[in-house]
Scaffold this motif. Structure first.
Motif, PDB file in Angstrom:
ATOM      1  N   MET A  36       0.818  -1.187   0.000  1.00 15.26           N
ATOM      2  CA  MET A  36       0.000   0.000   0.000  1.00 15.26           C
ATOM      3  C   MET A  36       0.869   1.261   0.000  1.00 15.26           C
ATOM      4  SD  MET A  36      -3.085   0.893  -0.019  1.00 15.26           S
ATOM      5  CE  MET A  36      -4.111   2.256   0.280  1.00 15.26           C
ATOM      6  N   ILE A  37       1.952   1.214   0.778  1.00 11.19           N
ATOM      7  CA  ILE A  37       2.842   2.368   0.846  1.00 11.19           C
ATOM      8  C   ILE A  37       3.560   2.566  -0.491  1.00 11.19           C
ATOM      9  CG2 ILE A  37       4.934   3.266   1.921  1.00 11.19           C
ATOM     10  CD1 ILE A  37       3.986   2.024   4.525  1.00 11.19           C
ATOM     11  N   LEU A  38       3.978   1.465  -1.117  1.00 16.59           N
ATOM     12  CA  LEU A  38       4.641   1.582  -2.415  1.00 16.59           C
ATOM     13  C   LEU A  38       3.691   2.136  -3.474  1.00 16.59           C
ATOM     14  CD1 LEU A  38       6.808  -1.647  -2.565  1.00 16.59           C
ATOM     15  CD2 LEU A  38       7.550   0.707  -2.232  1.00 16.59           C
ATOM     16  N   ARG A  39       2.442   1.754  -3.405  1.00 18.63           N
ATOM     17  CA  ARG A  39       1.462   2.275  -4.343  1.00 18.63           C
ATOM     18  C   ARG A  39       1.292   3.785  -4.156  1.00 18.63           C
ATOM     19  NH1 ARG A  39      -3.591  -0.881  -3.665  1.00 18.63           N
ATOM     20  NH2 ARG A  39      -2.147  -2.549  -4.112  1.00 18.63           N
ATOM     21  N   CYS A  40       1.243   4.223  -2.903  1.00 19.11           N
ATOM     22  CA  CYS A  40       1.135   5.661  -2.623  1.00 19.11           C
ATOM     23  C   CYS A  40       2.370   6.407  -3.121  1.00 19.11           C
ATOM     24  CB  CYS A  40       0.946   5.896  -1.121  1.00 19.11           C
ATOM     25  SG  CYS A  40      -0.660   5.395  -0.515  1.00 19.11           S
ATOM     26  N   LEU A  41       3.541   5.815  -2.913  1.00 18.39           N
ATOM     27  CA  LEU A  41       4.778   6.429  -3.397  1.00 18.39           C
ATOM     28  C   LEU A  41       4.767   6.528  -4.922  1.00 18.39           C
ATOM     29  CD1 LEU A  41       7.635   7.488  -2.758  1.00 18.39           C
ATOM     30  CD2 LEU A  41       8.413   5.129  -2.956  1.00 18.39           C
ATOM     31  N   PHE A  42       4.347   5.472  -5.581  1.00 16.27           N
ATOM     32  CA  PHE A  42       4.271   5.458  -7.040  1.00 16.27           C
ATOM     33  C   PHE A  42       3.328   6.546  -7.546  1.00 16.27           C
ATOM     34  CE2 PHE A  42       2.251   3.967 -10.964  1.00 16.27           C
ATOM     35  CZ  PHE A  42       3.364   3.741 -11.744  1.00 16.27           C
ATOM     36  N   VAL A  43       2.144   6.632  -6.975  1.00 13.28           N
ATOM     37  CA  VAL A  43       1.172   7.640  -7.386  1.00 13.28           C
ATOM     38  C   VAL A  43       1.709   9.040  -7.122  1.00 13.28           C
ATOM     39  CG1 VAL A  43      -1.117   8.590  -6.878  1.00 13.28           C
ATOM     40  CG2 VAL A  43      -0.822   6.131  -7.189  1.00 13.28           C
ATOM     41  N   SER A  44       2.388   9.220  -5.992  1.00 16.33           N
ATOM     42  CA  SER A  44       2.918  10.539  -5.647  1.00 16.33           C
ATOM     43  C   SER A  44       4.001  10.983  -6.626  1.00 16.33           C
ATOM     44  CB  SER A  44       3.477  10.507  -4.225  1.00 16.33           C
ATOM     45  OG  SER A  44       4.118  11.712  -3.923  1.00 16.33           O
ATOM     46  N   VAL A  45       4.956  10.110  -6.896  1.00 13.04           N
ATOM     47  CA  VAL A  45       6.077  10.474  -7.776  1.00 13.04           C
ATOM     48  C   VAL A  45       5.595  10.703  -9.204  1.00 13.04           C
ATOM     49  CG1 VAL A  45       8.200   9.602  -8.822  1.00 13.04           C
ATOM     50  CG2 VAL A  45       7.841   9.370  -6.367  1.00 13.04           C
ATOM     51  N   PHE A  46       4.874   9.759  -9.763  1.00 12.96           N
ATOM     52  CA  PHE A  46       4.461   9.893 -11.153  1.00 12.96           C
ATOM     53  C   PHE A  46       3.329  10.904 -11.314  1.00 12.96           C
ATOM     54  CE2 PHE A  46       6.766   5.906 -11.230  1.00 12.96           C
ATOM     55  CZ  PHE A  46       7.611   6.160 -12.285  1.00 12.96           C
ATOM     56  N   GLY A  47       2.509  11.055 -10.286  1.00  9.33           N
ATOM     57  CA  GLY A  47       1.491  12.093 -10.331  1.00  9.33           C
ATOM     58  C   GLY A  47       2.113  13.477 -10.326  1.00  9.33           C
ATOM     59  N   SER A  48       3.166  13.673  -9.524  1.00  7.82           N
ATOM     60  CA  SER A  48       3.869  14.959  -9.512  1.00  7.82           C
ATOM     61  C   SER A  48       4.499  15.255 -10.869  1.00  7.82           C
ATOM     62  CB  SER A  48       4.953  14.959  -8.435  1.00  7.82           C
ATOM     63  OG  SER A  48       4.383  14.813  -7.165  1.00  7.82           O
ATOM     64  N   HIS A  49       5.087  14.258 -11.467  1.00  9.18           N
ATOM     65  CA  HIS A  49       5.693  14.450 -12.785  1.00  9.18           C
ATOM     66  C   HIS A  49       4.620  14.799 -13.827  1.00  9.18           C
ATOM     67  CE1 HIS A  49       8.508  14.056 -16.060  1.00  9.18           C
ATOM     68  NE2 HIS A  49       7.675  13.219 -16.661  1.00  9.18           N
ATOM     69  N   PHE A  50       3.515  14.080 -13.800  1.00  7.27           N
ATOM     70  CA  PHE A  50       2.434  14.353 -14.737  1.00  7.27           C
ATOM     71  C   PHE A  50       1.887  15.766 -14.537  1.00  7.27           C
ATOM     72  CE2 PHE A  50      -2.159  14.378 -15.576  1.00  7.27           C
ATOM     73  CZ  PHE A  50      -2.126  14.155 -16.937  1.00  7.27           C
ATOM     74  N   TRP A  51       1.689  16.174 -13.284  1.00  7.51           N
ATOM     75  CA  TRP A  51       1.165  17.508 -12.996  1.00  7.51           C
ATOM     76  C   TRP A  51       2.143  18.588 -13.478  1.00  7.51           C
ATOM     77  CZ3 TRP A  51      -3.299  19.556 -12.076  1.00  7.51           C
ATOM     78  CH2 TRP A  51      -3.365  20.870 -11.586  1.00  7.51           C
ATOM     79  N   ASP A  52       3.430  18.356 -13.271  1.00  6.05           N
ATOM     80  CA  ASP A  52       4.445  19.312 -13.727  1.00  6.05           C
ATOM     81  C   ASP A  52       4.406  19.464 -15.247  1.00  6.05           C
ATOM     82  OD1 ASP A  52       6.923  20.956 -13.405  1.00  6.05           O
ATOM     83  OD2 ASP A  52       7.749  19.296 -14.590  1.00  6.05           O
TER      84      ASP A  52
END
Length: 134
Positions: free
Chosen positions: A1-17
């Motif tokens: 669950m934590i890895l999924r949150c990390l994945f969403v956070s990192v790639f979501g930040s990149h996508f938003w940028d």
């Protein structure tokens, strides 16, 4: 669950940028992609790199699935030398061509000095190998 949150956070930040840059500075985004494309090596070099990477991955996979058989590594080393060895005569000819064509390169006009040194080193190595054979 934590890895999924990390994945969403990192790639979501990149996508938003990328999305914000595309909306507010599309010329900057396009210029960055064009610069990256122009700085990439030619297709012939890229294909050689990916071929070598695929070769290593194949040998590694066979080694892994063959229960770490040493013969696989030795056969891979032999095949690598046969497939990707550098012909000394071709390397020397390329160094000579680089020395002849690059004499005016660089800010100081001494762009051919490095290539000339490479030609000298290749010739010396070739002469040393010839002496050892005698």
């Amino acid at each position: 669950m934590i890895l999924r949150c990390l994945f969403v956070s990192v790639f979501g930040s990149h996508f938003w940028d990328r999305l914000c840059v595309a909306i507010f500075a599309p010329r900057l985004l396009w210029a960055g992609y064009v610069d990256a494309w122009n700085a990439s090596p030619p297709l012939k070099e890229q294909l050689r790199f990916w071929g070598q990477l695929a070769f290593c991955a194949t040998i590694g996979g066979i080694y892994f699935f063959s229960d770490s058989n040493l013969f696989v590594l030795l056969a891979g080393w032999w095949a690598w030398r046969k497939l990707y060895s550098v012909d000394p005569a071709a390397a020397e000819a390329a160094a000579i061509a680089a020395a002849a064509g690059g004499a005016g390169a660089g800010a100081g006009g001494g762009g051919g000095a490095a290539a000339a040194a490479a030609v000298g080193a290749a010739t010396a190595a070739k002469n040393d190998a010839a002496k050892k054979k005698k």
